[in-house]
Write a protein that holds these residues in place. Structure first.
Motif, PDB file in Angstrom:
ATOM      1  N   ASN A 157       5.348  -0.404  -3.454  1.00 63.10           N
ATOM      2  CA  ASN A 157       4.224  -0.027  -3.090  1.00 63.10           C
ATOM      3  C   ASN A 157       3.131   0.881  -4.176  1.00 63.10           C
ATOM      4  OD1 ASN A 157       3.998  -0.804  -0.013  1.00 63.10           O
ATOM      5  ND2 ASN A 157       5.893   0.586  -0.111  1.00 63.10           N
TER       6      ASN A 157
ATOM      7  N   GLU B 245       0.701  -1.341   0.053  1.00 62.96           N
ATOM      8  CA  GLU B 245       0.002  -0.008   0.009  1.00 62.96           C
ATOM      9  C   GLU B 245       0.947   1.122  -0.083  1.00 62.96           C
ATOM     10  OE1 GLU B 245      -3.943  -1.821   1.603  1.00 62.96           O
ATOM     11  OE2 GLU B 245      -2.758  -0.956   3.152  1.00 62.96           O
ATOM     12  N   GLY B 246       1.750   1.352   0.948  1.00 63.04           N
ATOM     13  CA  GLY B 246       2.559   2.487   1.140  1.00 63.04           C
ATOM     14  C   GLY B 246       3.605   2.245   2.257  1.00 63.04           C
TER      15      GLY B 246
ATOM     16  N   ASN C  87      -2.532  -7.555   3.562  1.00 65.02           N
ATOM     17  CA  ASN C  87      -1.307  -7.086   3.757  1.00 65.02           C
ATOM     18  C   ASN C  87      -0.716  -7.715   4.991  1.00 65.02           C
ATOM     19  OD1 ASN C  87       0.595  -4.941   5.018  1.00 65.02           O
ATOM     20  ND2 ASN C  87       0.218  -4.142   3.009  1.00 65.02           N
TER      21      ASN C  87
ATOM     22  N   PRO D 102      10.659  -0.630   0.940  1.00 63.37           N
ATOM     23  CA  PRO D 102       9.350  -1.177   1.237  1.00 63.37           C
ATOM     24  C   PRO D 102       9.771  -2.392   2.179  1.00 63.37           C
ATOM     25  CG  PRO D 102      10.066  -1.605  -0.812  1.00 63.37           C
ATOM     26  CD  PRO D 102      11.101  -0.996  -0.502  1.00 63.37           C
ATOM     27  N   PHE D 103       8.504  -2.603   3.149  1.00 62.66           N
ATOM     28  CA  PHE D 103       8.612  -3.811   3.883  1.00 62.66           C
ATOM     29  C   PHE D 103       9.781  -4.166   4.637  1.00 62.66           C
ATOM     30  CE2 PHE D 103       5.091  -4.384   0.591  1.00 62.66           C
ATOM     31  CZ  PHE D 103       4.090  -4.656   1.417  1.00 62.66           C
TER      32      PHE D 103
ATOM     33  N   ASP E 212       9.752   1.856   7.445  1.00 57.40           N
ATOM     34  CA  ASP E 212      10.327   1.942   6.260  1.00 57.40           C
ATOM     35  C   ASP E 212      11.195   3.115   5.811  1.00 57.40           C
ATOM     36  OD1 ASP E 212       9.040  -0.553   5.725  1.00 57.40           O
ATOM     37  OD2 ASP E 212       7.215   0.558   5.100  1.00 57.40           O
TER      38      ASP E 212
END
Ligand code: URA
Length: 222
Positions: free
Chosen positions: A117, A78-79, A195, A90-91, A84
């Motif tokens: 994302n 998603e974002g 998610n 990301p992640f 992060d």
């Protein structure tokens, strides 16, 4: 974040996607304008230099993506969240660790998948992304998909699945099935699921996520 976006999506996506809804079919067709010789580096430069997005203002951290420039599996969240920001990847953090385990469960190393994302930047403070920000960021995501050229996409969470498929259905309604994204000349299966940030809070949903991961595994085999 998934829960946060479940709430925002029901009100915003109606507004944003009003005349584009495609909820009765399993395919979403669209095209995006791609500059000549497009590449991830070019897209990142465009994201950083973009005056259109309300959130990605100059100098803000941008978690653009991680992984091989071309990959069979593209994982779209998603974002970026609070974990992060520092690495601009990301992640990271607990959600990222769970994602790594989810991929390992279908025999994939995180390092062989491309992770990104819908929203690239990390706005100050944890806040909802507006419909306009999501829409402004969307062409970058579509170009990123064409550059990475995945065989399969996993859409993690409501915002990712709804944005990709132009749907206003909940993630619970979208998961458990394979959609097709027809983008320019490509046809890419999309598997929506929860998610990992949401799964950390609602562990009983992991069983359904596992069913979705098995769909991904089958698609990658074919
Ligand atoms: N971190 C990300 O980069 N994306 C998500 O969707 C959640 C956490």
């Amino acid at each position: 974040m998934a829960e946060r976006n479940d709430q925002q999506s029901s009100s915003q996506s109606g507004l944003l996607f009003g005349d584009l809804l495609n909820d009765e079919t399993s395919a979403h067709v669209e095209s995006v304008e791609v500059p000549a010789d497009d590449s991830l580096a070019k897209i990142l430069a465009d994201v950083k230099g973009s005056p259109v997005c309300g959130a990605c203002r100059a100098g803000m951290p941008v978690a653009f993506g991680e992984g091989p420039a071309q990959s069979d599996l593209m994982v779209i969240g998603e974002g970026p969240g609070i974990d992060d920001i520092q690495s601009e990847m990301p992640f990271q953090g607990p959600a990222g660790m769970l994602l790594t385990r989810m991929l390992a469960a279908i025999n994939l190393a995180r390092s062989e998948c491309y992770l990104c994302n819908v929203i690239k930047c990390v706005p100050a403070g944890e806040r909802k992304f507006s419909a306009e920000e999501i829409e402004d960021c969307r062409p970058f995501l579509l170009r990123q998909i064409l550059a990475v050229n995945p065989r399969v996409i996993i859409a993690l969470g409501a915002l990712a699945a709804q944005t990709l498929l132009r749907s206003k259905k909940t993630i619970s309604d979208l998961r458990g099935q394979v959609f097709t994204l027809r983008l320019n000349n490509r046809e890419i299966p999309v598997v929506p699921t929860f998610n990992p940030a949401y799964l950390l809070r609602v562990a009983e949903k992991k069983r359904e996520a596992w069913e979705d991961l098995k769909l991904v595994r089958e698609l990658l085999k074919s």
